[in-house]
Enzyme design. Structure first.
Site, PDB file in Angstrom:
ATOM      1  N   THR A 142      28.323  26.511   6.597  1.00  0.00           N
ATOM      2  CA  THR A 142      28.968  27.611   5.872  1.00  0.00           C
ATOM      3  C   THR A 142      30.394  27.202   5.521  1.00  0.00           C
ATOM      4  O   THR A 142      31.135  26.712   6.372  1.00  0.00           O
ATOM      5  CB  THR A 142      28.990  28.875   6.753  1.00  0.00           C
ATOM      6  N   LYS A 186      26.657  33.810   1.096  1.00  0.00           N
ATOM      7  CA  LYS A 186      26.587  33.525   2.533  1.00  0.00           C
ATOM      8  C   LYS A 186      27.732  34.213   3.275  1.00  0.00           C
ATOM      9  O   LYS A 186      27.541  34.890   4.283  1.00  0.00           O
ATOM     10  CB  LYS A 186      26.639  32.022   2.796  1.00  0.00           C
ATOM     11  N   CYS A 188      29.147  32.427  13.499  1.00  0.00           N
ATOM     12  CA  CYS A 188      29.072  32.954  12.121  1.00  0.00           C
ATOM     13  C   CYS A 188      30.086  34.068  11.882  1.00  0.00           C
ATOM     14  O   CYS A 188      31.029  33.919  11.120  1.00  0.00           O
ATOM     15  CB  CYS A 188      27.669  33.484  11.855  1.00  0.00           C
ATOM     16  N   THR A 242      32.209  24.148  10.781  1.00  0.00           N
ATOM     17  CA  THR A 242      33.372  24.407   9.902  1.00  0.00           C
ATOM     18  C   THR A 242      34.190  25.543  10.513  1.00  0.00           C
ATOM     19  O   THR A 242      34.228  26.653   9.993  1.00  0.00           O
ATOM     20  CB  THR A 242      32.887  24.830   8.499  1.00  0.00           C
ATOM     21  N   ARG A 263      27.996  42.191   7.961  1.00  0.00           N
ATOM     22  CA  ARG A 263      27.569  42.517   9.333  1.00  0.00           C
ATOM     23  C   ARG A 263      28.790  42.756  10.222  1.00  0.00           C
ATOM     24  O   ARG A 263      28.828  43.694  11.017  1.00  0.00           O
ATOM     25  CB  ARG A 263      26.724  41.365   9.875  1.00  0.00           C
ATOM     26  N   GLY A 318      30.761  37.599  18.999  1.00  0.00           N
ATOM     27  CA  GLY A 318      30.920  36.149  19.181  1.00  0.00           C
ATOM     28  C   GLY A 318      30.040  35.389  18.222  1.00  0.00           C
ATOM     29  O   GLY A 318      29.543  35.950  17.249  1.00  0.00           O
ATOM     30  N   ARG A 333      20.380  30.480   8.004  1.00  0.00           N
ATOM     31  CA  ARG A 333      20.447  31.820   8.596  1.00  0.00           C
ATOM     32  C   ARG A 333      19.907  31.763  10.020  1.00  0.00           C
ATOM     33  O   ARG A 333      19.189  32.641  10.459  1.00  0.00           O
ATOM     34  CB  ARG A 333      19.613  32.803   7.766  1.00  0.00           C
ATOM     35  N   TYR A 344      22.794  23.537  16.239  1.00  0.00           N
ATOM     36  CA  TYR A 344      21.832  24.647  16.113  1.00  0.00           C
ATOM     37  C   TYR A 344      21.209  24.692  14.734  1.00  0.00           C
ATOM     38  O   TYR A 344      20.145  25.248  14.539  1.00  0.00           O
ATOM     39  CB  TYR A 344      22.545  25.978  16.386  1.00  0.00           C
TER      40      TYR A 344
END
Ligand code: SAJ
Length: 449
Positions: free
Chosen positions: A129, A215, A269, A94, A222, A266, A163, A12
């Site tokens: 990330t 990051k 991230c 990761t 969030r 889900g 992002r 992605y």
């Protein structure tokens, strides 16, 4: 003079980045994708000029077709192409393990492959990330060890986080500000030159650790806010009020921005990045500190699918039905609406909880074909998924579910109960049609003394 760019990891993050870079005059891009059973098929799909994603990704199909036809983008599994690369982007996953420790197998393997082949003067940019401290202490160390080069002298290194979000893969890369953290100022500057060619929003440079921490905090922020909304949803359910009405009132204050409670959190991230932040602190922090808010928030969010299973049981009991042996249809396998991404999807935890309670589970999703874990075939036929069911539980608000005919659904189901995990259906309408309705954050639970 052509700049040869290699993007490692056709996922992605890597695919839209590679496509956008390949559009730039003077850039020639090769995607590097290992031929594993899970994702090797993407090589042929991409080289045929198509995006491999099922979900709706505006502009991506056209972009891939254009740059493949232009001859500035192709995908291979041949790692030898690294030896001629001027710029290398690392876009591998990761994940963290059940103990929330980062699994850097891919990152280490890729760093070693780069180290064995990197040419003098190349620029390496980590987009994946990582736990703060990883770019220097893992990636740079391995490349130096394998190449004998010195980072910042013989090659440059930076961390620049993505992002992206399914459904907005191209939009977010082009229109969201980009942060670049250089291991050296030169590394940051060189990466700035690359990203400023594809990013219309501001491109900012800083040091590598500040970028890595930014990051992980961005996503921890969030996740914590969603956890707060989820806990307030449980408070409102218990008190018999509608949390969404409460959120509307609270958010009328410009200084408030309550997030949306739901069936769970889900994606690739939020379930992972808070743990990466915590791990970086453990590994490289100057003193041991347990970031309690982010750990507790992860537990609250991971509890929501289990709460959904409780709501299913409560609704069935109100209809005199025991969950043991009941047929429950879960709507949505993807973690996000109108996408096919199932990574860390709350649906998986809900299915597990329902099976543990003895239910027979079916799963429907218009975008997800096949199920990466568990014994359940994903159904695309809505009628087949709901016929004879005792409960329908919505986890993902795919647009298709907007057109459900509840009169028809009631006749198709054996028991008329609905559990709404995303504030998606209208409680009064469904209760008016005789459905037993439960929802995250809404009144309805009968206190069982
Ligand atoms: N969710 C809630 N309540 C909310 C928001 C989300 O329950 O108020 C759930 C969603 O249903 C989903 C999960 O959280 O299951 C993640 O949703 P998301 O909107 O955060 O989507 P992601 O995971 O694709 O998040 C990405 C992140 N981007 C990157 O890290 C690259 C995130 O930082 C962004 O904030 C988000 O996109 C975005 O807003 O675009």
């Amino acid at each position: 003079m052509v700049t040869k760019i290699v993007v490692i990891g056709m996922g992605y993050v890597g695919i839209p980045a590679a496509g956008l870079l390949a559009e730039v005059d003077g850039f020639d891009v090769t995607g590097l994708q290992r031929r594993s059973s899970r994702s090797g098929w993407k090589i042929e799909v991409l080289n045929s000029g198509k995006s491999p994603f099922e979900g709706d990704e505006p502009g991506l199909d056209e972009l891939i077709a254009k740059v493949v036809a232009k001859g500035t983008f192709r995908v291979t599994d041949d790692i030898e192409i690294l030896s001629d690369a001027d710029v290398i982007l690392i876009d591998v996953q990761t994940p963290t393990d059940p103990q929330h420790v980062p699994q850097y197998l891919s990152l280490r393997e890729v760093s070693a492959n780069i180290g064995k082949r990197i040419k003098k003067g190349a620029l390496v940019v980590v987009e994946s990330t990582v736990a703060p401290g990883t770019t220097q202490n893992v990636v740079q160390s391995i490349i130096e060890e394998e190449s004998g080069f010195r980072g910042g002298e013989d090659f440059d290194l930076a961390f620049s986080y993505e992002r992206v979000m399914p459904g907005k893969l191209i939009h977010n890369i082009v229109n969201l500000p980009r942060i670049i953290g250089g291991v050296t100022p030169k590394g940051a500057e060189r990466a700035f030159e690359i990203y400023s060619k594809i990013c219309k929003a501001p491109v900012r440079t800083t040091d590598v650790l500040t970028a890595e921490i930014s990051k992980t905090i961005e996503n921890a922020y969030r996740d914590v806010n969603i956890a707060f909304a989820n806990e307030m949803a449980l408070v409102c359910e218990s008190m018999g009020v509608n949390v969404f009405e409460v959120i509307e009132f609270v958010n009328e204050l410009p200084s408030r921005m309550m997030h949306i409670p739901g069936a769970g959190v889900g994606g690739h991230c939020l379930p992972k990045d808070p743990w990466l932040l915590r791990h970086g602190l453990y590994e490289y922090g100057s003193w041991k500190l347990e970031p309690e808010i982010i750990s507790l928030s992860r537990r609250i969010n991971d509890q929501m699918p289990i709460h959904m299973a409780y709501l299913v049981e409560n609704a069935l009991n109100a209809k005199g039905k025991h969950i043991q042996g009941a047929i429950v249809t879960v709507l949505g396998a993807a973690y996000l609406e109108n996408a096919d991404d199932t990574r860390n999807t709350p649906a998986a935890a809900l299915v597990g909880a329902l099976i543990a309670k003895g239910a027979n589970v079916r799963i429907h999703d218009p975008f997800v074909i096949g199920w990466e874990f568990g014994p359940h075939e994903i159904l695309q036929d809505f009628k087949a998924a709901v016929t004879g069911a005792d409960c329908v539980a919505l986890v993902t608000k795919h647009n298709e579910y907007n057109s459900i005919d509840f009169d028809k659904l009631k006749n198709q189901m054996r028991t008329a109960t609905v559990v709404d995990g995303r504030n998606f259906f209208d409680q009064k309408t469904l209760e008016g049609k005789g459905f037993e309705y439960r929802a995250v954050g809404k009144a309805g639970i009968r206190r069982t003394k």
